[in-house]
Write a protein that holds these residues in place. Structure first.
Motif, PDB file in Angstrom:
ATOM      1  N   ARG A   1       0.968  -1.402  -0.252  1.00 12.82           N
ATOM      2  CA  ARG A   1      -0.195   0.073   0.006  1.00 12.82           C
ATOM      3  C   ARG A   1       0.883   1.387  -0.078  1.00 12.82           C
ATOM      4  O   ARG A   1       0.574   2.173  -0.685  1.00 12.82           O
ATOM      5  CB  ARG A   1      -1.071   0.084   1.227  1.00 12.82           C
ATOM      6  CG  ARG A   1      -1.764   1.100   1.429  1.00 12.82           C
ATOM      7  CD  ARG A   1      -2.570   1.230   2.631  1.00 12.82           C
ATOM      8  NE  ARG A   1      -3.459   0.004   2.799  1.00 12.82           N
ATOM      9  CZ  ARG A   1      -4.619  -0.188   2.286  1.00 12.82           C
ATOM     10  NH1 ARG A   1      -5.344   0.827   1.895  1.00 12.82           N
ATOM     11  NH2 ARG A   1      -5.292  -1.259   2.636  1.00 12.82           N
ATOM     12  N   PHE A   2       1.951   1.154   0.931  1.00 18.92           N
ATOM     13  CA  PHE A   2       2.722   2.441   1.071  1.00 18.92           C
ATOM     14  C   PHE A   2       3.448   2.868  -0.395  1.00 18.92           C
ATOM     15  O   PHE A   2       3.429   3.913  -0.819  1.00 18.92           O
ATOM     16  CB  PHE A   2       3.842   2.343   1.937  1.00 18.92           C
ATOM     17  CG  PHE A   2       4.735   3.353   1.936  1.00 18.92           C
ATOM     18  CD1 PHE A   2       4.568   4.873   2.413  1.00 18.92           C
ATOM     19  CD2 PHE A   2       6.009   3.202   1.751  1.00 18.92           C
ATOM     20  CE1 PHE A   2       5.598   5.724   2.626  1.00 18.92           C
ATOM     21  CE2 PHE A   2       6.993   4.337   1.514  1.00 18.92           C
ATOM     22  CZ  PHE A   2       6.816   5.691   2.114  1.00 18.92           C
ATOM     23  N   GLN A   3       3.965   1.781  -1.037  1.00 19.54           N
ATOM     24  CA  GLN A   3       4.756   2.113  -2.471  1.00 19.54           C
ATOM     25  C   GLN A   3       3.835   2.461  -3.543  1.00 19.54           C
ATOM     26  O   GLN A   3       4.333   3.358  -4.133  1.00 19.54           O
ATOM     27  CB  GLN A   3       5.454   0.817  -2.629  1.00 19.54           C
ATOM     28  CG  GLN A   3       6.483   0.437  -1.705  1.00 19.54           C
ATOM     29  CD  GLN A   3       7.180  -0.911  -2.006  1.00 19.54           C
ATOM     30  OE1 GLN A   3       6.778  -1.845  -2.172  1.00 19.54           O
ATOM     31  NE2 GLN A   3       8.657  -0.710  -2.070  1.00 19.54           N
ATOM     32  N   VAL A   4       2.880   1.690  -3.429  1.00 12.45           N
ATOM     33  CA  VAL A   4       1.877   2.175  -4.642  1.00 12.45           C
ATOM     34  C   VAL A   4       1.266   3.657  -4.159  1.00 12.45           C
ATOM     35  O   VAL A   4       1.209   4.343  -5.233  1.00 12.45           O
ATOM     36  CB  VAL A   4       0.774   1.107  -4.600  1.00 12.45           C
ATOM     37  CG1 VAL A   4      -0.632   1.663  -5.479  1.00 12.45           C
ATOM     38  CG2 VAL A   4       1.110  -0.144  -4.934  1.00 12.45           C
ATOM     39  N   SER A   5       0.849   3.832  -3.028  1.00 10.07           N
ATOM     40  CA  SER A   5       0.369   5.389  -2.717  1.00 10.07           C
ATOM     41  C   SER A   5       1.531   6.403  -3.080  1.00 10.07           C
ATOM     42  O   SER A   5       1.279   7.236  -3.606  1.00 10.07           O
ATOM     43  CB  SER A   5      -0.022   5.445  -1.392  1.00 10.07           C
ATOM     44  OG  SER A   5      -1.092   4.632  -1.206  1.00 10.07           O
ATOM     45  N   ARG A   6       2.656   6.095  -2.584  1.00  7.86           N
ATOM     46  CA  ARG A   6       3.866   6.922  -3.032  1.00  7.86           C
ATOM     47  C   ARG A   6       3.916   7.206  -4.607  1.00  7.86           C
ATOM     48  O   ARG A   6       4.369   8.049  -5.077  1.00  7.86           O
ATOM     49  CB  ARG A   6       5.122   6.325  -2.621  1.00  7.86           C
ATOM     50  CG  ARG A   6       6.564   7.089  -2.632  1.00  7.86           C
ATOM     51  CD  ARG A   6       7.698   6.627  -1.809  1.00  7.86           C
ATOM     52  NE  ARG A   6       8.821   7.010  -2.077  1.00  7.86           N
ATOM     53  CZ  ARG A   6       9.873   6.677  -3.057  1.00  7.86           C
ATOM     54  NH1 ARG A   6       9.576   5.646  -3.660  1.00  7.86           N
ATOM     55  NH2 ARG A   6      10.775   7.332  -3.288  1.00  7.86           N
TER      56      ARG A   6
END
Length: 411
Positions: A254-259
């Motif tokens: 989730r964090f990498q995709v949101s970034r």
């Protein structure tokens, strides 16, 4: 600042949005070809996102940076900035001013107090007539649904928009529908006629739960599905079986995709893209997810999760997006259907022409995005309706979201 712009723009589009036929000029902006489209690399996105400010070079960000030799040239520039009386223009100043001018003044009390809470907000924006008077002022008109809330006056100014009566759907006035009166049938009921029909077409064969004796096209999978092929019921069921695995992968990344999502929006804006940030993800969420996985170098992980259903990663993305659009269209409200028809017919051309070029472009692209979100052939809608209960059960667990993108539906 990007977040602020998106919030203010959302208010104007959702409450007072309109468009004209020129929105079709942005149709190509929402077309995604996974085989041919070129993508920016992760390094390019990072360079674009973290590049130095266009107003000045920060250079020395902490006292530890002052150790060693001090840059004399930088000192001269900094000294010149300190001695000048010229105001440095705020980066998003023109855009925010255009958004505020396009809003009715009765919406200012719900937006103005928020602007005063944002650090380093442009003085030109804060001194704008109508906005200046809202400083530290609670809105006088509050939606009936919230009037009895205790200590409502301590609500954060960033949430004042929910106090607007217009944002509550139940406050909309619905036109009174004509009363239908029973009419005498032109054809008199003939029991013998219907008895003869029942002998030819047995009603029991079409009751719920009855399995067809013959296998039709709807029961077969599509070979090598693309963005243009029609869905079958078997395709929808195969996609539904991948939802849990893909959502698990998204949750873990989730964090990498949101970034990537944030950096990509910034990259597109700097390269002349005039679409509203986030709308491409709303139109084709699965294709965009695949592209983000490619940028992250994790497309193989995602492909392995859907391979069990005999789908390549691209085939899964096309099937997923077509299913979501057909599902949306099957649940479309009369209000949205009417709005889309008016937008496409150019009913609001005159109002749109009065906007600034920047706002006009954003409004056209937003309306085209909404049109594309519900673009599905009748055949796809029929096949998805056969599996409505299955899809609803799957998506309800994730709040009617696919990879973090809202399906724009309500249970």
């Amino acid at each position: 600042m990007f977040k602020l712009t998106a919030i203010v723009l959302f208010c104007i589009v959702s409450v007072w949005g309109s468009a004209q036929a020129a929105m079709a000029d942005y149709k190509e902006a929402f077309e995604i070809d996974l085989e041919k489209d070129s993508l920016p690399s992760l390094a390019e996105l990072e360079r674009s996102f973290y590049k130095e400010s266009t107003l000045y070079s920060p250079r020395y960000k902490s006292v530890y940076d002052l150790l060693g030799t001090y840059d004399r040239e930088f000192y001269e520039k900094a000294l010149a900035y300190g001695r000048t009386e010229k105001r440095l223009k705020w980066p998003e100043e023109d855009l925010i001013l255009a958004v505020l001018k396009a809003l009715p003044e009765r919406m200012y009390p719900y937006i103005g107090p928020m602007l005063f809470e944002i650090p380093n907000m442009s003085e030109k924006v804060l001194n704008m007539p109508g906005i200046r008077e809202t400083k530290n002022k609670f809105p006088e008109v509050v939606a009936e649904q919230l009037k009895d809330v205790e200590d409502l006056e301590f609500l954060s100014p960033f949430l004042y928009y929910i106090l607007m009566p217009e944002v509550w759907p139940e406050n909309y006035r619905r036109p009174e529908l004509a009363q239908l009166r029973p009419a005498h049938p032109k054809t008199v009921y003939d029991g013998n006629f219907y008895s003869a029909i029942k002998k030819i077409v047995v009603p029991e064969d079409y009751m719920p739960g009855r399995k067809p004796e013959r296998i039709g096209k709807s029961d077969l999978r599509t070979i090598n599905p693309t963005a243009d092929t029609l869905l079958t019921s078997a395709d929808v069921k195969a996609f539904a079986r991948t939802i849990d695995a893909v959502e698990g992968w998204y949750d873990a990344n989730r964090f990498q995709v949101s970034r990537i999502t944030a950096m990509w929006a910034n990259y597109d804006a700097q390269n002349g893209d005039k679409t509203v940030p986030g709308m491409k993800d709303m139109v084709n969420p699965c294709r965009r997810l695949v592209q983000k996985a490619k940028i992250l170098g994790k497309e193989r992980e995602l492909a392995m999760l859907v391979a069990g259903e005999g789908l390549t990663l691209y085939e899964w993305a096309y099937t997923c997006d077509k299913t979501i659009k057909a599902f949306r269209l099957g649940h479309i409200s009369s209000t949205m259907a009417t709005a889309l028809r008016l937008y496409r017919s150019g009913a609001y051309d005159e109002a749109t022409d009065a906007l600034s070029p920047q706002m006009r472009a954003w409004r056209y692209s937003t309306m085209q995005a909404l049109s594309e979100m519900y673009a599905a052939p009748l055949s796809d809608v029929k096949e998805v309706r056969k599996n409505r209960a299955l899809l609803t059960e799957k998506w309800r667990k994730y709040g009617y979201k696919g990879a973090g993108v809202s399906l724009a539906l309500f249970e």
